[in-house]
Design a protein around this motif. Structure first.
Motif, PDB file in Angstrom:
ATOM      1  N   ASP A 137      17.289   9.122 -12.201  1.00 19.32           N
ATOM      2  CA  ASP A 137      17.225   7.808 -12.835  1.00 19.32           C
ATOM      3  C   ASP A 137      15.846   7.169 -12.686  1.00 19.32           C
ATOM      4  OD1 ASP A 137      17.720   7.575 -10.084  1.00 19.32           O
ATOM      5  OD2 ASP A 137      18.492   5.542 -10.318  1.00 19.32           O
ATOM      6  N   LYS A 138      15.070   7.596 -11.642  1.00 19.51           N
ATOM      7  CA  LYS A 138      13.688   7.135 -11.474  1.00 19.51           C
ATOM      8  C   LYS A 138      12.848   8.343 -11.088  1.00 19.51           C
ATOM      9  CE  LYS A 138      14.537   2.265 -10.458  1.00 19.51           C
ATOM     10  NZ  LYS A 138      14.287   1.132  -9.529  1.00 19.51           N
ATOM     11  N   PRO A 139      12.482   9.154 -12.067  1.00 20.81           N
ATOM     12  CA  PRO A 139      11.895  10.467 -11.799  1.00 20.81           C
ATOM     13  C   PRO A 139      10.504  10.443 -11.176  1.00 20.81           C
ATOM     14  CG  PRO A 139      11.848   9.976 -14.145  1.00 20.81           C
ATOM     15  CD  PRO A 139      12.669   8.917 -13.516  1.00 20.81           C
ATOM     16  N   ASN A 140       9.876   9.281 -11.080  1.00 24.09           N
ATOM     17  CA  ASN A 140       8.535   9.203 -10.495  1.00 24.09           C
ATOM     18  C   ASN A 140       8.507   8.441  -9.177  1.00 24.09           C
ATOM     19  OD1 ASN A 140       6.916  10.474 -12.679  1.00 24.09           O
ATOM     20  ND2 ASN A 140       7.745   8.775 -13.859  1.00 24.09           N
ATOM     21  N   SER A 141       9.680   8.179  -8.604  1.00 25.28           N
ATOM     22  CA  SER A 141       9.754   7.361  -7.399  1.00 25.28           C
ATOM     23  C   SER A 141      10.272   8.190  -6.231  1.00 25.28           C
ATOM     24  CB  SER A 141      10.678   6.157  -7.630  1.00 25.28           C
ATOM     25  OG  SER A 141      10.180   5.361  -8.673  1.00 25.28           O
ATOM     26  N   ASN A 142       9.387   8.537  -5.304  1.00 26.29           N
ATOM     27  CA  ASN A 142       9.805   9.262  -4.108  1.00 26.29           C
ATOM     28  C   ASN A 142      10.769   8.425  -3.270  1.00 26.29           C
ATOM     29  OD1 ASN A 142       8.234  11.544  -4.648  1.00 26.29           O
ATOM     30  ND2 ASN A 142       6.436  10.667  -3.645  1.00 26.29           N
ATOM     31  N   ILE A 143      11.549   9.110  -2.451  1.00 25.48           N
ATOM     32  CA  ILE A 143      12.534   8.475  -1.584  1.00 25.48           C
ATOM     33  C   ILE A 143      12.168   8.791  -0.141  1.00 25.48           C
ATOM     34  CG2 ILE A 143      14.976   8.434  -0.912  1.00 25.48           C
ATOM     35  CD1 ILE A 143      15.569   9.373  -3.834  1.00 25.48           C
ATOM     36  N   VAL A 144      12.287   7.813   0.738  1.00 26.75           N
ATOM     37  CA  VAL A 144      12.100   8.076   2.161  1.00 26.75           C
ATOM     38  C   VAL A 144      13.442   7.890   2.862  1.00 26.75           C
ATOM     39  CG1 VAL A 144      11.425   5.726   2.819  1.00 26.75           C
ATOM     40  CG2 VAL A 144      10.647   7.674   4.165  1.00 26.75           C
ATOM     41  N   GLN A 145      13.796   8.846   3.728  1.00 25.71           N
ATOM     42  CA  GLN A 145      15.034   8.804   4.493  1.00 25.71           C
ATOM     43  C   GLN A 145      14.702   8.514   5.953  1.00 25.71           C
ATOM     44  OE1 GLN A 145      17.029  12.569   4.796  1.00 25.71           O
ATOM     45  NE2 GLN A 145      18.891  11.720   5.716  1.00 25.71           N
ATOM     46  N   VAL A 205       0.852  -1.184   0.000  1.00 26.15           N
ATOM     47  CA  VAL A 205       0.000   0.000   0.000  1.00 26.15           C
ATOM     48  C   VAL A 205       0.888   1.235   0.000  1.00 26.15           C
ATOM     49  CG1 VAL A 205      -1.690   1.308   1.333  1.00 26.15           C
ATOM     50  CG2 VAL A 205      -1.862  -1.178   1.196  1.00 26.15           C
ATOM     51  N   ASP A 206       0.585   2.195  -0.886  1.00 26.19           N
ATOM     52  CA  ASP A 206       1.306   3.457  -0.978  1.00 26.19           C
ATOM     53  C   ASP A 206       2.811   3.246  -1.147  1.00 26.19           C
ATOM     54  OD1 ASP A 206       1.940   6.121  -0.995  1.00 26.19           O
ATOM     55  OD2 ASP A 206       1.863   6.345   1.178  1.00 26.19           O
ATOM     56  N   PRO A 207       3.249   2.604  -2.241  1.00 29.21           N
ATOM     57  CA  PRO A 207       4.680   2.352  -2.451  1.00 29.21           C
ATOM     58  C   PRO A 207       5.483   3.614  -2.741  1.00 29.21           C
ATOM     59  CG  PRO A 207       3.450   1.742  -4.394  1.00 29.21           C
ATOM     60  CD  PRO A 207       2.429   2.093  -3.363  1.00 29.21           C
ATOM     61  N   ASN A 208       4.799   4.735  -2.971  1.00 30.43           N
ATOM     62  CA  ASN A 208       5.517   5.982  -3.262  1.00 30.43           C
ATOM     63  C   ASN A 208       5.584   6.910  -2.044  1.00 30.43           C
ATOM     64  OD1 ASN A 208       7.035   7.021  -5.341  1.00 30.43           O
ATOM     65  ND2 ASN A 208       5.438   8.400  -6.058  1.00 30.43           N
ATOM     66  N   PHE A 209       5.213   6.372  -0.869  1.00 31.87           N
ATOM     67  CA  PHE A 209       5.316   7.104   0.397  1.00 31.87           C
ATOM     68  C   PHE A 209       4.542   8.421   0.375  1.00 31.87           C
ATOM     69  CE2 PHE A 209       9.392   4.808  -0.225  1.00 31.87           C
ATOM     70  CZ  PHE A 209       9.254   3.869   0.787  1.00 31.87           C
ATOM     71  N   GLU A 210       3.381   8.421  -0.272  1.00 35.57           N
ATOM     72  CA  GLU A 210       2.580   9.644  -0.319  1.00 35.57           C
ATOM     73  C   GLU A 210       1.912   9.919   1.025  1.00 35.57           C
ATOM     74  OE1 GLU A 210       2.527  11.663  -2.755  1.00 35.57           O
ATOM     75  OE2 GLU A 210       3.336  10.505  -4.444  1.00 35.57           O
ATOM     76  N   ASP A 211       1.522   8.858   1.747  1.00 32.38           N
ATOM     77  CA  ASP A 211       0.769   9.026   2.986  1.00 32.38           C
ATOM     78  C   ASP A 211       1.459   8.242   4.091  1.00 32.38           C
ATOM     79  OD1 ASP A 211      -0.999   9.298   5.030  1.00 32.38           O
ATOM     80  OD2 ASP A 211      -2.594   8.112   4.129  1.00 32.38           O
ATOM     81  N   ARG A 212       2.329   8.910   4.845  1.00 35.67           N
ATOM     82  CA  ARG A 212       3.032   8.245   5.938  1.00 35.67           C
ATOM     83  C   ARG A 212       2.222   8.452   7.224  1.00 35.67           C
ATOM     84  NH1 ARG A 212       7.446  11.072   6.621  1.00 35.67           N
ATOM     85  NH2 ARG A 212       6.793  12.673   5.172  1.00 35.67           N
ATOM     86  N   SER A 213       1.180   7.654   7.367  1.00 36.52           N
ATOM     87  CA  SER A 213       0.263   7.779   8.496  1.00 36.52           C
ATOM     88  C   SER A 213      -0.079   6.401   9.010  1.00 36.52           C
ATOM     89  CB  SER A 213      -1.005   8.516   8.063  1.00 36.52           C
ATOM     90  OG  SER A 213      -1.759   7.685   7.188  1.00 36.52           O
ATOM     91  N   THR A 214      -0.922   6.334   9.989  1.00 38.86           N
ATOM     92  CA  THR A 214      -1.319   5.036  10.523  1.00 38.86           C
ATOM     93  C   THR A 214      -2.099   4.219   9.516  1.00 38.86           C
ATOM     94  OG1 THR A 214      -3.284   6.086  11.475  1.00 38.86           O
ATOM     95  CG2 THR A 214      -1.353   5.867  12.904  1.00 38.86           C
ATOM     96  N   ARG A 238      10.398  12.397   3.661  1.00 37.91           N
ATOM     97  CA  ARG A 238      10.177  12.051   2.257  1.00 37.91           C
ATOM     98  C   ARG A 238      10.934  13.022   1.383  1.00 37.91           C
ATOM     99  NH1 ARG A 238       4.357  12.394  -0.248  1.00 37.91           N
ATOM    100  NH2 ARG A 238       5.096  14.460  -0.847  1.00 37.91           N
ATOM    101  N   LEU A 239      11.718  12.470   0.428  1.00 38.09           N
ATOM    102  CA  LEU A 239      12.557  13.268  -0.458  1.00 38.09           C
ATOM    103  C   LEU A 239      12.072  13.113  -1.891  1.00 38.09           C
ATOM    104  CD1 LEU A 239      16.026  12.236   1.031  1.00 38.09           C
ATOM    105  CD2 LEU A 239      14.704  14.294   1.552  1.00 38.09           C
ATOM    106  N   PRO A 240      12.378  14.083  -2.749  1.00 31.87           N
ATOM    107  CA  PRO A 240      11.954  13.986  -4.154  1.00 31.87           C
ATOM    108  C   PRO A 240      12.751  12.919  -4.890  1.00 31.87           C
ATOM    109  CG  PRO A 240      13.344  15.904  -3.825  1.00 31.87           C
ATOM    110  CD  PRO A 240      13.070  15.352  -2.455  1.00 31.87           C
ATOM    111  N   PRO A 241      12.254  12.480  -6.029  1.00 27.32           N
ATOM    112  CA  PRO A 241      12.939  11.426  -6.793  1.00 27.32           C
ATOM    113  C   PRO A 241      14.289  11.882  -7.333  1.00 27.32           C
ATOM    114  CG  PRO A 241      10.660  11.685  -7.509  1.00 27.32           C
ATOM    115  CD  PRO A 241      10.970  12.862  -6.643  1.00 27.32           C
TER     116      PRO A 241
END
Length: 468
Positions: free
Chosen positions: A196-204, A166-175, A190-193
């Motif tokens: 090399d993968k311009p549509n994939s958000n990054i979580v740190q 669920v939410d593999p792009n880390f759009e909603d980091r909630s319960t 959450r960081l921008p892509p």
């Protein structure tokens, strides 16, 4: 008594063909030997015997050859066959009803000058020395699917795979989706892509001394014993000197497995992401969860781990209600903002291989030839059993557009070549990545072959048989 076989064809280096058992001007009989012979150094210990050394011995094919028969005179046929043999080495094709067609590379050991027999036939002998086992070449290709805005579709159903995260792009980091489970101070950002993968958000995930930062996908998926699950995620780390620390935790099944950086071949800090892959059979029924971790088990100051594109695949999802899927269902598919690729059937450069070679203890893997097409930089590949890396190979090299890198572990043509569009060949063996095991082979049984930092790639490996 003359013993014939159904098919025994010989190709020379020009790929000319002579069917040794079905031509009208020549045929061979009484083939010997198509089996295997081992040399065993043994010694007696009381009533038992121990083996100190066991090695497969080289083998040969011997044939009685008949020349002339119908189309040409006897010596014309013999001379015609000798001209064919002038182009070495050769490839023997053998076929039977059990295994189909297999090949074996060979060279000539002996050809006798034929004599006229009592019944007027011209008869001689031919002996070929084998250079390889019998083999069948199996080929695969991979061409990456680019991230295309708005047109990604993942199909549901028993025979189609999709991402179950669920939410593999880390759009909603909630319960509802991703739940922070770590200690304070610490957290996730959450960081921008990256490009090399311009549509994939990054979580740190960030943590300081003796603390853990964790992000758990809180939606549980019910799985059953015997299901195979496959998970992958891109990972990179910084400020971490200890690569045996946990980085992924699978909860609820598989005995709550925890995987470290080193399990995925991550042994240093890097600006580049590495794809971590896990594949296993569920050991009991349960609710499955995934936790991404940054575990700081020392007094070190801040350290971080970065994640992107978490993907969980299960082959049969037909029995799961649509409410569990992210996205809107429409006509049995689900639309995402970009294209996902599963880790089955060569997608994402990951291949599930079942190698049915028969070595009888004489070898531990089948040779493979890999062709990587540019443009790409520093390509590498790994052979895995689950998450364990068995072998790896890679090259510190830029492969320009139109070029191709060819790497072969076939013993008779082991090579590393960079081939230009005009056909110019450069030997680039010296640019092999020495941190890898190098010149990979495909083990017997089920393994995963995963490619990294590649565009188009193709490969073929030999399923080999010591005897047929």
């Amino acid at each position: 008594m003359i013993q014939k076989v159904r098919q025994l064809k010989l190709y020379n280096s020009r790929n000319d063909l002579v069917d040794l058992v079905n031509e009208r001007w020549i045929f061979g009989t009484n083939p010997d030997d198509m089996g295997a012979k081992f040399g065993n150094d043994i010694f007696q210990v009381g009533a038992n015997t121990l083996i100190s050394k066991r090695q497969l011995e080289s083998s040969s094919l011997k044939l009685d050859m008949y020349y002339g028969l119908e189309e040409t005179t006897e010596y014309e046929s013999f001379n015609r066959f000798v001209e064919f043999l002038n182009y070495t080495p050769y490839r023997l094709s053998y076929e039977n009803d059990a295994i189909g067609e297999v090949f074996r590379d060979c060279v000539i050991a002996e050809i006798t000058r034929p004599d006229i027999s009592e019944d007027g036939m011209l008869i001689g002998n031919l002996t070929l020395d084998f250079l390889t086992p019998f083999y069948r070449e199996i080929s695969e290709t991979y061409k990456p699917t680019s991230d295309t805005e708005g047109d990604g579709k993942i199909y549901a159903g028993a025979n189609n795979q999709m991402n179950l995260i669920v939410d593999p792009n880390f759009e909603d980091r909630s319960t509802l989706h991703w739940l922070y489970t770590g200690d304070e101070p610490g957290g996730s950002v959450r960081l921008p892509p990256k490009s090399d993968k311009p549509n994939s958000n990054i979580v740190q995930l960030i943590s300081s001394g003796n603390r853990e930062a964790g992000l758990m996908n809180s939606w549980g998926m019910t799985v059953k014993e015997g299901n195979r699950l496959s998970f992958r995620v891109d990972i990179r780390t910084e400020g971490n000197p200890d690569f045996t620390r946990p980085v992924i935790r699978l909860g609820g099944v598989a005995n709550n497995r925890t995987y470290s950086y080193s399990d995925f071949g991550i042994i240093s800090n890097s600006n580049d992401f590495k794809t971590a892959m896990i594949s296993f059979v569920v050991d009991h029924d349960g609710d499955f969860t995934i936790t991404l971790l940054n575990k700081n088990m020392s007094t070190l100051s801040e350290m971080s781990t970065y994640f992107r594109e978490p993907m969980l695949i299960r082959g049969d999802i037909a029995d799961m209600p649509p409410d569990f899927y992210p996205g809107k269902p429409s006509n049995n598919y689900y639309v995402y903002p970009y294209v996902y690729e599963s880790d089955y059937n060569g997608k994402s450069g990951v291949f599930q291989i079942e190698n049915n070679s028969v070595y009888i203890g004489s070898a531990k893997g089948s040779p493979v030839e890999i062709t990587v097409h540019g443009p790409c930089a520093n390509p590498y590949w790994e052979i895995l059993d689950g998450s364990k890396v068995l072998q790896s190979d890679g090259y510190n090299i830029d492969v320009p557009d139109g070029y191709k890198l060819v790497v072969s572990s076939v013993v008779q043509k082991q090579r590393v070549k960079l081939i230009a569009p005009d056909g110019t060949i450069s030997d680039v063996y010296q640019q092999q990545d020495l941190s890898k095991s190098n010149f990979a082979t495909i083990p017997e049984g089920h393994v995963t072959l995963a490619f990294h930092n590649v565009g188009d790639v193709s490969f073929n490996y030999r399923e080999e048989y010591i005897t047929v």
